[in-house]
Enzyme design. Structure first.
Site, short mmCIF file in Angstrom:
data_model
loop_
_atom_site.label_atom_id
_atom_site.label_comp_id
_atom_site.label_asym_id
_atom_site.label_seq_id
_atom_site.Cartn_x
_atom_site.Cartn_y
_atom_site.Cartn_z
N CYS A 1 0.82 -1.22 0.00
CA CYS A 1 0.00 0.00 0.00
C CYS A 1 0.85 1.26 0.00
CB CYS A 1 -0.88 0.03 1.24
SG CYS A 1 -1.87 -1.45 1.41
N ARG B 1 5.35 0.45 -5.86
CA ARG B 1 5.19 -0.42 -4.69
C ARG B 1 4.22 -1.56 -4.98
NH1 ARG B 1 6.59 2.52 0.10
NH2 ARG B 1 5.00 1.50 1.35
N TRP C 1 -2.84 -2.72 -1.79
CA TRP C 1 -2.36 -4.04 -2.19
C TRP C 1 -3.08 -5.01 -1.26
CZ3 TRP C 1 1.46 -7.62 0.00
CH2 TRP C 1 1.95 -8.54 -0.93
N ASN D 1 -1.64 1.80 5.98
CA ASN D 1 -0.71 0.80 5.46
C ASN D 1 -0.28 -0.05 6.66
OD1 ASN D 1 1.27 -0.68 4.21
ND2 ASN D 1 2.70 1.03 3.96
N GLY D 2 -0.24 -1.37 6.50
CA GLY D 2 0.13 -2.26 7.62
C GLY D 2 -0.99 -3.26 7.85
N GLU E 1 19.54 -16.32 -7.83
CA GLU E 1 19.10 -14.97 -8.14
C GLU E 1 18.67 -14.86 -9.60
OE1 GLU E 1 18.08 -12.53 -6.64
OE2 GLU E 1 18.27 -10.84 -7.99
N LYS F 1 14.94 -13.68 -10.80
CA LYS F 1 14.67 -12.59 -11.75
C LYS F 1 13.80 -13.10 -12.88
CE LYS F 1 15.44 -9.93 -9.82
NZ LYS F 1 16.13 -9.58 -8.63
N GLU G 1 10.09 -13.89 -11.73
CA GLU G 1 9.22 -12.79 -11.29
C GLU G 1 8.82 -11.85 -12.41
OE1 GLU G 1 10.81 -10.01 -8.36
OE2 GLU G 1 12.82 -10.40 -9.10
N HIS H 1 19.63 -35.48 -8.00
CA HIS H 1 18.90 -36.03 -6.85
C HIS H 1 17.40 -35.76 -6.95
CE1 HIS H 1 22.70 -37.07 -5.06
NE2 HIS H 1 23.14 -35.85 -5.32
N LYS I 1 6.93 -3.76 -4.29
CA LYS I 1 8.32 -3.36 -4.13
C LYS I 1 8.74 -3.44 -2.68
CE LYS I 1 12.26 -1.74 -5.53
NZ LYS I 1 13.11 -2.71 -6.21
C1 F6R Z 1 13.15 -9.55 -6.11
C2 F6R Z 1 12.89 -8.62 -5.04
C3 F6R Z 1 12.47 -9.16 -3.73
C4 F6R Z 1 13.15 -8.38 -2.61
C5 F6R Z 1 12.61 -8.83 -1.25
C6 F6R Z 1 13.34 -8.15 -0.11
O1 F6R Z 1 13.58 -8.88 -7.27
O2 F6R Z 1 13.01 -7.44 -5.21
O3 F6R Z 1 12.72 -10.51 -3.64
O4 F6R Z 1 14.53 -8.61 -2.69
O5 F6R Z 1 11.25 -8.52 -1.18
O6 F6R Z 1 13.26 -6.77 -0.21
P1 F6R Z 1 14.21 -5.82 0.62
O7 F6R Z 1 15.58 -5.97 0.08
O8 F6R Z 1 13.66 -4.45 0.39
O9 F6R Z 1 14.13 -6.26 2.04
#
Ligand code: F6R
Length: 591
Positions: free
Chosen positions: A2, A27, A71, A97-98, A464, A468, A471, A487, A586
């Protein structure tokens, strides 16, 4: 996650609020709404979906109001569940928010007392609690309602009767923007940057009351003064700068991000102060998602260079493991500084008496208030939901930490610093050749399943890379240690499942090549990420993404940039919403 905006000043509030909400779109949200106070009543507009391109909205001429991007957590995305939420008499509107954890018993009690609820949200109880305590003074009513709430919140309230905003925060981010004769309240700085670069980072327990003549912050009923910080980000920093997507722009900013982060901590030698680690018996990293992968790289590098044992935990699982010892150093990595799971893990570490260090990209974020020590990455604002440049900045800080914790001689440290300083140029060379990566990305766009493999330092890089890919392109991609495939996951291999292999020329090299041969024998197309000096690997694979040669410990940087581009071009070919992938946010401020 949010986003909150509040405005009081001299401009038409609905336009200011909507343009500020758009700056919070990164976000992630599924619905949105605005309320303005005009002529003794509240005008409210809510909608499911994106705000869209309309530049001006006609809610009225009022110059005070609040807005929200939602959200969904409690209740599906719908107009009725969208914020702002109102009390029974439509005299008070709030955005939140929360999560209010005890909203169900509160709701039941309020219903018995005669309050009528319309939504499925946890938030609506806040509006009714304020209503219950409202006797003509919004601040008093908010303050009276807060002790009833359990959970986390950033709240902004407005009433139809008074020209003021009342906002408060507890475990959810909230900033105050200070303009000339106008004030803003928001979840994050980009929301206000168009209007002001003067910002107050509110702290847990703060209640701020804003009128046309100024603002007053109280904590526990006592007036407090908070510093007004000057934000150096320009509005352009928060915009696309000619790139089709924020993600591509942010990947292209990587060389500068490495330079900026190094500039903060390196001169002739490494100036980073690691006295916080003195006498530590173990380092425990806690993090989520991409930041967790940075922590995994940290485990390999710090253990190898310093010999200090390193544990890496998903922040969301940290509670279910033994508490850290008081001699542990617990390091939270979080680019946003607001990830609820990471914050909670660090609070647990503090309760256990451990030292707590935060590595974050956001000045004044919640994690900086919890941690005993903070190291900032200097990546600038990251708008694309997928973390890219901030991940690389985290790696740079981890290398510096590892070097400072290590037994390296002076000349070894100098060599390392030299290598680090060459990294921006190495990354620029990858970016200059992105056409080749685009071709491979477009080839992958037709598949629905992928595997990423690596050994040693290549393993977190594989994880990683897969994150990427999944997502932003919605291709099902799994990262595995190369040795684990046989395995179980072997059963999934075949010509319809490409495998990306991260091949590092170190003691993992020969055995990784063997693993690639095993994969090829099962007909999977193989894409290797390798350095330009590797003349062997191309014999066994279908494509090679070449990256400039770097010291092996820095391959996570060069390989990850290549993998970010690979995911980007695959997603682009598939027509995905790259900067705002479905269902993702985000800043994940709920546990
Ligand atoms: C993936 C991504 C998320 C964040 C995760 C932690 O591209 O962005 O997996 O890495 O939500 O976010 P932070 O680093 O803000 O704690």
């Amino acid at each position: 996650m949010c986003g909150i905006v509040g405005y009081i000043g001299y401009s038409k509030a609905d336009n200011v609020i909507i343009s500020s909400l758009k700056r919070l779109e990164y976000r992630g949200y599924d619905s949105w709404g605005v309320a303005i106070s005009e002529g003794g009543r509240l005008n409210v507009y809510k909608q499911v979906g994106a705000i869209g391109e309309v530049e001006s909205y006609e809610l009225g001429d009022s110059t005070i109001g609040i807005g929200h991007t939602r959200w969904a957590t409690h209740g599906k995305p719908s107009e009725v569940n969208a914020h702002p939420h109102l009390d029974c008499n439509k005299r008070i509107a709030i955005v939140h928010n929360g999560i209010i954890e005890n909203f169900l018993p509160l709701k039941e009690r309020l219903i018995k007392e005669g309050h009528r609820f319309v939504s499925e949200t946890d938030t609506e109880v806040i509006a009714h609690l304020i209503e219950k305590n409202y006797k003509g003074d919004l601040e008093k009513a908010v303050v009276a309602a807060l002790p009833e709430l359990k959970g986390s919140y950033a709240i902004v309230a407005i009433s139809s009767k008074e020209r003021k905003l009342v906002a408060c925060r507890y475990k959810s981010p909230l900033i105050l923007g200070v303009g000339d004769g106008e004030y803003f309240i928001a979840s994050d700085v980009p929301a206000v940057l168009e209007y002001t670069n003067r910002v107050v980072y509110l702290e847990d327990g703060d209640v701020v009351t804003i009128t046309d003549s100024g603002y007053e912050i109280k904590n526990n009923g006592v007036e407090v003064s908070r510093k007004v910080e000057l934000v150096s980000w320009s509005i352009e920093d928060a915009e696309k700068g000619g790139y089709e997507h924020f993600m591509l722009k942010e990947i292209h900013e990587t060389p500068r991000v490495i330079e900026d982060t190094l500039l903060g901590y390196v001169s002739e030698t490494i100036d980073l102060d690691v006295s916080f680690a003195a006498g530590t018996s173990e380092i425990i990293f806690v993090a989520c998602g991409t930041s967790y992968h940075a922590a995994l790289v940290g485990k390999y590098v710090i253990e190898e260079m310093s010999g200090i044992p390193v544990r890496v935990e998903y922040a969301s699982e940290f509670n279910y493991h033994p508490a850290p010892l008081s001699r542990s150093l617990v390091v939270g990595i979080t680019q946003s500084g607001e990830t609820a799971d990471t914050l909670e893990a660090l609070r647990k570490a503090k309760r256990a008496g451990a030292r707590v260090l935060a590595i974050t990209n956001v000045l004044g974020s919640s994690v900086t208030r919890i941690a005993d020590y903070v190291i900032y990455t200097r990546a600038g604002p990251e708008i694309g939901v997928a973390a890219t440049k901030t991940f690389i900045a985290q790696l740079v800080v981890i290398y510096l930490m590892a070097a400072k914790l290590s037994m390296l001689t002076r000349s070894e440290v100098e060599k390392l610093v030299l290598e680090l300083k060459l990294l921006p140029e190495r990354v620029r060379r990858i970016l200059d050749k992105e056409d080749k990566i685009r071709e491979i990305g477009e080839f992958l766009a037709d598949y629905e399943n992928m595997m990423y493999i690596g050994r040693g330092l290549g393993y977190p890089v594989a994880l990683e890379g897969a994150l990427k890919m999944k997502e932003i392109s919605y291709i099902h991609a799994e990262g595995y240690p190369a040795g684990e495939l046989k395995h179980g996951p072997f059963a999934l291999l075949g010509k319809e499942t490409p495998v990306v292999a991260c091949v590092i020329r170190d003691n993992t090299y020969d055995i990784t090549l063997n693993n690639i041969k095993e994969v090829k024998a099962r007909d999977s197309p193989v894409i290797a990420i390798a350095d330009e000096k590797d003349e062997e690997v191309e014999k066994y694979v279908d494509f090679v993404v070449r990256t400039p040669e770097v010291d092996r410990i820095f391959t996570p940087v060069t390989y990850s940039v290549a993998l970010q581009l690979l995911a980007y071009y695959t997603a682009k070919k598939r027509g995905c919403e790259i900067d705002k992938p479905r269902h993702l946010a985000k800043s994940v401020t709920v546990e």
